[in-house]
Design an enzyme around this catalytic site. Structure first.
Site, short mmCIF file in Angstrom:
data_model
loop_
_atom_site.label_atom_id
_atom_site.label_comp_id
_atom_site.label_asym_id
_atom_site.label_seq_id
_atom_site.Cartn_x
_atom_site.Cartn_y
_atom_site.Cartn_z
N ASN A 80 -1.19 -2.08 5.79
CA ASN A 80 -1.95 -1.06 5.05
C ASN A 80 -1.56 -0.97 3.58
O ASN A 80 -1.98 -0.06 2.89
CB ASN A 80 -1.80 0.30 5.72
CG ASN A 80 -2.20 0.26 7.19
OD1 ASN A 80 -1.34 0.28 8.06
ND2 ASN A 80 -3.49 0.13 7.43
N ILE A 88 -2.15 1.45 -1.58
CA ILE A 88 -1.97 1.95 -0.23
C ILE A 88 -3.31 2.41 0.36
O ILE A 88 -4.10 3.05 -0.33
CB ILE A 88 -1.01 3.16 -0.22
CG1 ILE A 88 0.31 2.79 -0.89
CG2 ILE A 88 -0.78 3.67 1.19
CD1 ILE A 88 1.11 3.98 -1.34
N CYS A 89 -3.52 2.08 1.64
CA CYS A 89 -4.68 2.62 2.34
C CYS A 89 -4.20 3.69 3.31
O CYS A 89 -3.62 3.38 4.35
CB CYS A 89 -5.41 1.51 3.10
SG CYS A 89 -6.78 2.10 4.08
N LEU A 90 -4.39 4.95 2.93
CA LEU A 90 -3.92 6.05 3.78
C LEU A 90 -4.92 7.19 3.63
O LEU A 90 -5.25 7.60 2.51
CB LEU A 90 -2.51 6.47 3.33
CG LEU A 90 -1.83 7.57 4.15
CD1 LEU A 90 -1.61 7.09 5.59
CD2 LEU A 90 -0.49 7.96 3.54
#
Lengths: 201, 473
Positions: A80, A88-90
């Site tokens: 991620n 960041i993929c959050l």
């Protein structure tokens, strides 16, 4: 608007400093309240254990009504997180952000993300693919990255070391970072990694 | 909505007067049997507001609700289907309110902390706190700042509680109370965004796609029919919002437009404006809409489309609109198939482009006719009314050619078979009559009025027959 943001950050900063949590830390960058550096330590029983990871936090003027902009400045091998840029993929840093959340929650969530990756919602497709199809190789690679870039303890994987040296022999113009990135991208298959470097030249 | 201004009614009145007015609109000939007939109203944003207000009042009465805001959110969530809302609400009010994100089923946030704002981290007097139906308390300043950011990002009906994981929506009254004292501009933007959201969920409303046009089209049921905005005069398909495209359907025309955009390079080559006379090879520029060409040098009559002798096109069977597929195609190589596919596309594209161009040229002709009529009236050659039939003919020609243009994308995507053969036969006969009409109109001074009138009836008949057979209702 920026007023609320300033107030919030000052208080949040104190909150993190005062708390005795060892695993997260927050620092101001050059007295500018809207730009901070965060640190998290790699969670136990993960390839990131013992590593210290830096994140760059930028506070928008509309904070806390919009989320902070966060990215890793320490290189990291994780589905991620982009292995190239640290983006960041959050969800909580995007549409699931709520004004009542704090930087402390963000740092703790990043730690949680290191413990539990979401390979089906990847930021880095190459890493995610390795995570799903060659999981033990993924763990070794992530460990190697944590040791190399985040100071995690323990002896480095000798097989990986050898391949890096060989890579640098064949492609003398490349640096060590490029070698690690290339080899990791190609599941440590040295022929494919080298071939790709020459292709892109 | 009985008091709302309905422009289609006005249009009808206007159309009756058309016989004697400047813009000859053949729409007045629409009868019940007309497959293109479609009832619509063109309303202003203020009318739309009234429509929404009426619906909200209705529901408030029916359900004996305390707040109009609740009724509005219910209607918006259930696509303004009042009956469905009433049924659901009577069956299970709590669940219905939860579905529409007005009130959660489990309401139990602690209000003990009502002196500490979770957003700005300040201790404040409790009077300055506000919450939605979920009970999550935040100070009024934070709410206002939050709403400003949300509205600034174009959100309105979807603004939810600031608390983490809470998806309860903010009613309009709540938002207005906080932002109205702060900025009139912000209030106006919020109200406009709300209205746009409601229009989008309303199954009987459509925005006019005209540039900077605020008008809204109101219909019983949204269908792929022609709608004309009475404010900006834009004509469009009510379903897809693009140019009206009968007999092709919305999906076909979308595929076609995409294809044309992709193949614009090859299209450039074919949009050359000139062709050589097949007889004397002098270069000829097409300056009228009619495809029946006569070389000004050698007086040879030929067809602009196929460059063949016009005599073979005359009354019998006009075949120029039909594409003949190579029957041996299955046995050819991949390259040859690709060539054949391109040839097929170019065939249809060339005709599509050509009719579009003819339409534009005939628009110029219409202006010329207008000037000629003025001259004649000035010279006391009949009254203005005497010459109106020429303008009527020009309008009808435009209408027929428009439909003809859109038959080509339709035919391109039709599978080969008897239905395609029938379609192309009808297309050919329509095209023949249209070219006839165009030819006669361009030479109207020497054509008998009765003859022109006959040709008009024939062309419109062909057009309506084609639509009746191939336009899905």
């Amino acid at each position: 608007m920026a007023n609320i943001a300033m107030q919030r950050i000052r208080r949040e900063f104190k909150e993190v400093v005062r708390s005795d949590e060892q695993s997260i830390k927050l620092e101001l960058q050059e007295d500018n309240v809207l730009s901070l550096t965060g640190y998290i330590t790699g969670p136990e029983k993960t390839p990131y254990e013992g590593g210290r990871f830096h994140v760059q936090i930028t506070i928008p003027e509309t904070y806390p009504f919009n989320p902070p902009i966060v990215k890793f400045t320490t290189k990291l091998w994780h589905p991620n997180i982009s292995s190239q840029t640290g983006v960041i993929c959050l969800d909580i840093l995007k549409d699931q952000w709520a004004a009542a959340m704090t930087l402390r929650i963000v740092l703790l969530s990043l730690q949680a993300l290191l413990s539990a990756a979401e390979p089906d919602d990847p930021q880095d497709a190459v890493v995610a693919n390795q995570y799903k199809t060659k999981h033990s190789l993924f763990q070794q690679t992530a460990r190697f990255w944590a040791q190399t870039f985040a100071g995690a303890p323990g002896p480095l994987n000798p097989d990986f070391q050898k391949k890096i040296d060989k890579f640098l022999e064949v492609a003398p113009r490349a640096d060590r970072h490029t070698a690690i990135q290339q080899l990791s991208n190609f599941d440590w298959n040295i022929d494919k990694a080298i071939e790709d470097v020459y292709k892109s030249d | 909505m009985s008091d709302a201004h309905t422009s289609s009614d006005e249009d009808d009145l206007y159309d009756e007067g058309d016989y004697y007015s400047q813009s000859a609109d053949i729409e007045s000939e629409a009868t019940e049997a007309d497959i293109e007939a479609y009832h619509f109203e063109c309303v202003t944003p203020e009318d739309v507001d009234k429509l929404f207000a009426t619906a909200v009042n209705d529901l408030t009465d029916k359900l004996i609700l305390q707040e109009a805001g609740v009724a509005r959110m219910l209607l918006h969530h259930f696509q303004w289907n009042c009956q469905e809302v009433v049924e659901r609400y009577k069956k299970n009010p709590a669940q219905t309110l939860a579905l529409a994100r007005i009130r959660s089923i489990t309401v139990s946030p602690d209000n003990n902390n009502a002196h500490f704002c979770q957003t700005c981290f300040q201790n404040l007097r409790s009077g300055e706190f506000r919450s939605l139906d979920c009970g999550h308390q935040f100070c009024a300043d934070c709410w206002t700042a939050f709403l400003e950011v949300q509205i600034g990002q174009g959100r309105s009906t979807e603004i939810a509680c600031m608390s983490q994981g809470c998806d309860i929506l903010a009613p309009m009254e709540f938002v207005l109370q906080l932002i109205a004292p702060k900025s009139a501009l912000l209030e106006a933007r919020y109200l406009q965004f709300c209205r746009n959201d409601w229009i989008r969920t309303h199954p009987q409303l459509r925005f006019c796609p005209g540039r900077n046009c605020q008008a809204v089209i109101r219909v019983e049921q949204i269908l792929a029919k022609r709608v004309k905005c009475s404010f900006c005069q834009t004509q469009f398909c009510c379903r897809c919002g693009g140019d009206y495209h009968a007999p092709a359907d919305c999906e076909t025309i979308k595929k076609w437009i995409t294809k044309c955009a992709d193949d614009s390079e090859t299209a450039n080559y074919i949009s050359a404006h000139t062709k050589d006379c097949p007889m004397c090879h002098v270069c000829i520029e097409k300056n009228g809409g009619c495809n029946h060409m006569q070389c000004s040098g050698c007086k040879y009559d030929f067809c602009w489309m196929c460059l063949g002798d016009w005599k073979t096109h005359g009354s019998q069977y006009y075949e120029c609109s039909r594409y003949k597929e190579n029957p041996n195609i299955a046995n050819e190589s991949v390259n040859a198939q690709a060539r054949e596919a391109l040839k097929k596309y170019l065939f249809y594209f060339e005709r599509w482009e050509n009719h579009a161009k003819s339409l534009r040229l005939e628009e110029v002709m219409r202006e010329k006719i207008q000037n000629r009529i003025n001259q004649k009236v000035m010279a006391k050659e009949g009254t203005w009314i005497d010459w109106q039939y020429l303008l009527d003919a020009a309008a009808l020609l435009a209408k027929c050619r428009y439909t003809l243009q859109y038959t080509y994308p339709y035919a391109y995507f039709l599978d080969p078979g008897p239905r395609k053969e029938l379609f192309e036969y009808q297309q050919a006969t329509l095209e023949a009559e249209i070219e006839n009409l165009s030819w006669k109109l361009e030479r109207a001074e020497t054509t008998q009025r009765g003859e022109l009138g006959n040709q008009m009836v024939i062309a419109e008949k062909r057009r309506s027959i084609l639509l009746k057979d191939f336009l899905s209702p």
